[in-house]
Design an enzyme around this catalytic site. Structure first.
Site, short mmCIF file in Angstrom:
data_model
loop_
_atom_site.label_atom_id
_atom_site.label_comp_id
_atom_site.label_asym_id
_atom_site.label_seq_id
_atom_site.Cartn_x
_atom_site.Cartn_y
_atom_site.Cartn_z
N TYR A 83 65.19 43.99 36.36
CA TYR A 83 64.38 42.54 36.29
C TYR A 83 64.24 41.90 34.65
CZ TYR A 83 60.21 39.34 37.77
OH TYR A 83 59.80 38.39 37.33
N TYR A 237 54.38 45.83 46.00
CA TYR A 237 54.48 46.04 44.39
C TYR A 237 53.52 44.94 43.79
CZ TYR A 237 55.17 46.33 39.49
OH TYR A 237 55.40 45.48 38.00
N HIS A 238 53.48 43.90 43.73
CA HIS A 238 52.40 43.34 43.62
C HIS A 238 50.60 43.44 43.83
CE1 HIS A 238 55.89 41.52 43.41
NE2 HIS A 238 55.51 40.65 42.11
N LYS A 593 41.02 31.27 33.75
CA LYS A 593 42.74 31.66 33.15
C LYS A 593 43.48 30.22 32.65
CE LYS A 593 45.47 34.33 35.44
NZ LYS A 593 45.68 34.62 34.30
N ASP A 597 50.03 31.09 34.85
CA ASP A 597 50.02 32.58 35.13
C ASP A 597 48.64 32.61 36.57
OD1 ASP A 597 49.87 35.75 35.50
OD2 ASP A 597 48.31 35.40 33.97
N HIS A 599 48.15 35.86 37.77
CA HIS A 599 47.72 37.22 37.78
C HIS A 599 46.03 36.95 37.45
CE1 HIS A 599 51.90 37.98 37.80
NE2 HIS A 599 51.76 38.91 38.93
#
Lengths: 717, 328
Positions: A83, A237-238, A593, A597, A599
């Site tokens: 990636y 995955y996340h 934040k 992004d 996350h």
């Protein structure tokens, strides 16, 4: 003496021998319970296989525990798929060509955050993030540069895109056509897994219901026009990166897959028309045995779930997966150790039977990989494929008492969680209630507490932490130059295209959304061909659907509970209580934040930990601009703003925050920055008014203590 | 740090300086003894400038979508030319530690608007303290020119009563599941509700919401209305999809007009002031009792005696009260 007597006798012998070695400690002291709720014991035997149904089924045969294909890597090895995305289409293109020449077998595109969220590079909200975490793509022109000189007819292209799926897939199709490659020949995968975005990653655009319509339209379009393209990469995955344990990752990923199947079926498709093109994506962390078991269990569970839809094509029940080694497991301390971690994780993915793999570069926790680190990462897989005998045997762990037992137990744990989702009325409903998010966040807060307490050990973080750290060279992106470039290109496109035709195509898109007719991907492809931009097509649908706002959830108590009896914890709480008595209120911190992004695991864990310490914690909405964060800080009159940044935007955004506070007469509010900040950037941030930087792996308690020091210094003067 | 002089607070708030509005609320929230004099001075100076707006309480069970409602409702108010202040009464006290204030996460548009001021308040240890701080924050926001104050509260314990005691209008949000809902709303709460809204009336919930509204309407007929000339409207809305807010806004305006024309608004506020005075007396008495030197001296001794069963509770209480009322 019969067999069972004999094995009982041997077992008794083992018990005695083991207990002798333990000098009085009970054997049970060696057992431990994993976060998944599975007991690991030092010895597994034949009896652990009792009642396991999948034993004896070879690979390539349903329920595919031993692998989707009969001969696995002996026939064909997994695909090495790295990636990557480098700020501009030109730089990314050069990287892909080089990677393909050096043994890469497919390419995988990382987009920057504004692209994910459907903003053009000249949008005011995009400023800090253009080109930071991947490539900025605004139109077909960028796509054409991205794939220049790469034959899209025979290169498989994977695109990590979930929010702006329509313009990105549409732009990809249009760029390929102009290269002379028709849709039907395109190979690759688009992630298109919007459910997990609502759960953890927050890179969504529209609310859940219209987002599921988009997914349905993409599946429908591709099942007709792009038969070789994987329409969704259902991603665990996340979830793992956000702190989910293996059972949660497994259960929610399979449950998300089920929700997509139901959506496509509701759209009138036959199950065999699309199910073979659904693929999966799992994260592989450091719990080696558990991760191998997870991939084996995943295939078992998917075959079970798909069985209920009665497919005729066996490929519909077969789980094929991509894997990526865990970015979370990488440390910025002693970064070369990350090569070892990635190797162990890569082996777990391969033993688990993955179809393709991304191995992280050693500096991936801090920045985009450099050329040097990317090569080591790629070669890690080449070495596994070509220098070892691992690929020669299909599912070599089969028959291992421990592995088979773990596979079975993990599947059982996951089934329980999936039943809970079913009870909530399916995954979309469950997400609306926030249940899966709460489970994952609880798991994450517990994990952080275990690490901060040293129960979970990480070399360089809570074991053998180096005193002096040698920062590796990391790639730095000059964001302003990328932004200007993109803006210039956007201006050129807008000046040279047939404006009336573009506006017409956009209007049609809006109309189709309003009247719930047509196929949104078909219409987006048309608009992209005419040189509409990513931002414009997104806005055309936003007119009808709106932008999704996340529902706030924050949990207290979980982190502090793990520290109840700790003296340092008690001392910090006392410091904070003293402060509260002296100042008339608790120390108050805004956790913001900044940028695009999404996350937010890190910031949520920090919020939980700080509240448990005794702070009053204000949370800002996701995707705040520095100015909005400053306004909130002033209204809530906090003592401190903690800005969280993970995607490299800190060099622009943190100084802007300092300035915005100053402009509001609030220069006394302390600014600290947490998240992924390379060492080399710290002096610059400190110089620009940031009071402290908490890099990856800083225990929450340490940040709390440091913040209190800063407040003390600020008050005593 | 040097203390800020009272004029800076007062002038800052009056001029709408957001930094000083924030700091003034902090000052009034402060539990530190040294801040009390200054806080009172600032409050006294601001009070004559407050009171011109409409104070609206918004309550409902967890999950009913209060914050989203406040976000959308607040926007409607701004569109009508008002300036909106948002406060919250959240008495959910924690065993130890601070609190997590996520209100703004759910109000991203309102929280970045110049005509809105949102101040989430940390959970306090007692409802009395929370009530005092919220009431005083209303004064600050009104003195700063905010004329629609929304006080969000949860339907837990006495917090709804407290919210009703400091506002002119009480909106209760309900969920669209009729049967359980009636039982979920406390009878006591119904007595001060002026406007009932069945929220989340969207998608496949629309019909259920209509039904719930109907059932609630019937239940309300059996109750005594909170104001003589006001029959409580039951409306459906979807804050998430911005549906039905117009009607709610109109009802609010109608109520406001009625209350002003009839003089009930002023009367209600006078009653609230009186009740508030007594609440302050009770709070002050308790505080003084806690800080009384003679009481402090004997308190531990008596507590142990009562725990051990050596002294009757009534006897010990009498003894403490006697110490308190005896001249020092």
């Amino acid at each position: 003496m019969n067999d069972s007597d004999r094995s009982q006798k041997l077992l008794d012998q083992w018990h005695k021998a083991a207990e002798r070695g333990l000098r009085g400690k009970p054997l049970a002291s060696l057992e431990r319970e994993t976060p998944e709720g599975i007991r690991l014991t030092p010895l597994y035997t034949e009896t652990d296989l009792d009642g396991i149904d999948h034993m004896g089924v070879p690979p390539g045969i349903t329920p595919y525990v031993r692998g989707p294909y009969p001969t696995m890597y002996a026939g064909r090895p997994w695909t090495i798929r790295q990636y990557a995305g480098f700020s501009t289409a030109e730089a990314s293109n050069a990287f892909y060509k080089q990677a393909l020449a050096a043994g890469g077998q497919g390419i995988s595109v990382a987009f920057d955050l504004p692209t994910h969220r459907g903003y053009d590079s000249d949008h005011p909200r995009a400023s800090g993030d253009v080109g930071m975490a991947g490539v900025a793509v605004d139109s077909v022109e960028d796509m054409k540069i991205l794939f220049d000189g790469i034959n899209l007819g025979n290169t498989s292209v994977s695109m990590t895109m979930n929010g702006a799926v329509l313009p990105i897939l549409g732009g990809f199709v249009a760029a390929a056509e102009e290269q002379g490659v028709p849709q039907s020949e395109l190979r690759g995968t688009i992630q298109n897994d919007i459910l997990k975005e609502f759960m953890v990653r927050n890179t969504y655009i529209y609310p859940p219901a219209p987002s599921m319509r988009v997914v349905g339209d993409i599946i429908r379009h591709c099942s007709g026009e792009m038969p070789r393209f994987n329409t969704i990469s259902i991603s665990g995955y996340h979830l793992q990166e956000a702190g989910a344990d293996a059972a949660l990752e497994l259960a929610y990923t399979i449950a998300n897959g089920k929700a997509y199947v139901e959506t496509a079926l509701a759209g009138g498709l036959d199950v065999d028309a699309f199910a073979p093109r659904l693929s999966f994506f799992f994260g592989i962390g450091m719990n080696f045995m558990m991760e191998v078991a997870k991939l084996r269990a995943a295939r078992l569970l998917w075959a079970e779930v798909m069985g209920t839809f009665s497919p005729k094509d066996p490929r519909s029940s077969l789980l094929r997966t991509h894997c990526q080694t865990s970015g979370w497991s990488l440390t910025s301390q002693l970064p070369y150790n990350n090569i070892v971690r990635t190797t162990i994780e890569a082996m777990a993915a391969v033993f688990g039977g993955t179809q393709s793999l991304h191995t992280n570069a050693l500096d991936e926790a801090m920045a985009l990989p450099s050329e040097f680190s990317a090569q080591i990462a790629r070669h890690t897989q080449v070495i596994l494929q070509e220098e070892t005998d691992i690929p020669a045997i299909a599912d070599p762990w089969a028959g291992s008492y421990a592995m088979e037992s773990l596979t079975d137990q993990l599947a059982q744990q996951a089934r329980k969680i999936m039943a809970e989702v079913d009870q909530a009325g399916g995954m979309v409903k469950a997400i609306e209630t926030g249940l899966p998010m709460r489970r994952i966040e609880t798991a994450a807060a517990r994990k952080q507490a275990r690490i901060d307490r040293g129960t979970d050990r990480i070399v360089g973080v809570n074991r053998f932490r180096p005193e002096e750290e040698e920062p590796p060279e990391v790639l730095r992106v000059d964001n302003s130059m990328v932004r200007e470039n993109q803006q210039r290109r956007l201006a050129e496109i807008r000046a040279s295209r047939d404006e009336a035709a573009v506006q017409g195509a956009l209007k049609e898109l809006t109309q189709a959304a309003k009247e719930a007719r047509g196929n949104l991907l078909d219409l987006t492809i048309r608009a992209m061909r005419l040189r509409a931009t990513v931002g414009e097509t997104t806005a055309a649908l936003e007119e009808v659907y709106g932008r999704h706002q996340e529902q706030a959830r924050a949990l207290g108590g979980v982190y502090g509970e793990m520290w109840k009896d700790d003296a340092d914890w008690a001392a910090l709480k006392e410091t904070i209580n003293d402060f509260a008595r002296r100042e008339g209120r608790r120390p108050r911190i805004l956790l913001a934040k900044l940028g695009q992004d999404g996350h937010d695991r890190g910031v949520k864990v920090v919020a939980a930990a700080f509240a448990d310490m005794g702070f009053d914690v204000d949370l800002g909405p996701l995707f705040q601009t520095p100015d909005e964060a400053a306004a909130q800080a002033v209204e809530s009159d906090v003592h401190v703003v903690g800005a969280s940044t993970l995607a490299g935007g800190h060099r622009t955004l943190a100084p802007e925050l300092v300035q915005a506070l100053k402009a509001r007469g609030a220069e006394d509010i302390v600014v600290v920055v947490g998240g992924v900040v390379p060492k080399q950037d710290i002096p610059e941030l400190l110089e620009k008014g940031v009071a402290a930087v908490f890099g990856p792996g800083t225990p929450a308690m340490e940040s709390g203590r440091r913040v209190m020091e800063l407040l003390g210094a600020n008050r005593s003067g | 740090m040097k203390p800020i002089p009272p004029e800076r607070y007062i002038d800052g708030v009056r001029q709408g300086d957001r930094r000083m509005i924030g700091k003034a609320i902090t000052l009034l929230e402060s539990r530190a003894a040294r801040d009390r004099g200054l806080a009172q001075q600032v409050l006294d100076a601001l009070t004559p400038h407050a009171g011109r707006g409409l104070r609206i309480a918004i309550s409902g069970p967890p999950g009913v979508g209060k914050s989203t409602f406040v976000e959308v409702f607040g926007h409607h108010a701004i569109e009508q030319g008002h300036r909106v202040g948002v406060l919250a009464i959240d008495p959910s006290s924690r065993l130890s530690g601070g609190s997590i204030l996520g209100d703004k996460l759910r109000m991203p548009r309102l929280s970045s608007h110049d005509d809105a001021f949102i101040r989430p308040s940390p959970a306090g240890e007692d409802l009395g303290g929370v009530a005092r701080r919220t009431r005083e924050a209303i004064v600050v926001l009104e003195a700063a020119g905010f004329d629609r104050i929304l006080v969000e509260t949860v339907g837990v314990g006495q917090s709804e009563t407290v919210a009703a005691g400091m506002t002119d209008l009480f909106i209760l949000l309900a969920l669209p599941n009729a049967g359980d809902e009636i039982q979920g709303i406390k009878r006591g709460t119904m007595e001060f509700v002026h406007l009932l809204v069945v929220n989340k009336a969207d998608g496949d919930q629309q019909q259920a919401a209509q039904q719930a509204a109907h059932t609630l309407e019937q239940a309300l007929h059996l109750m005594h209305p909170p104001e003589p000339d006001w029959s409580v409207p039951v409306l459906t809305a979807s804050a998430r999809e911005d549906l039905g807010l117009e009607k709610i806004w109109q009802a609010v305006e109608r109520f406001h007009g009625m209350m002003q024309a009839s003089g009930r608004m002023a009367a209600r506020r006078r009653e609230q002031s009186l009740a508030w005075m007594w609440a302050l007396v009770r709070e002050g008495l308790e505080q003084r009792l806690r800080e009384h030197p003679a009481v402090n001296l004997e308190q531990g001794l008596l507590e142990r005696a009562v725990k051990a069963g050596r002294t009757a509770p009534a006897e010990a209480a009498e003894r403490l009260l006697m110490l308190f009322s005896r001249p020092l």
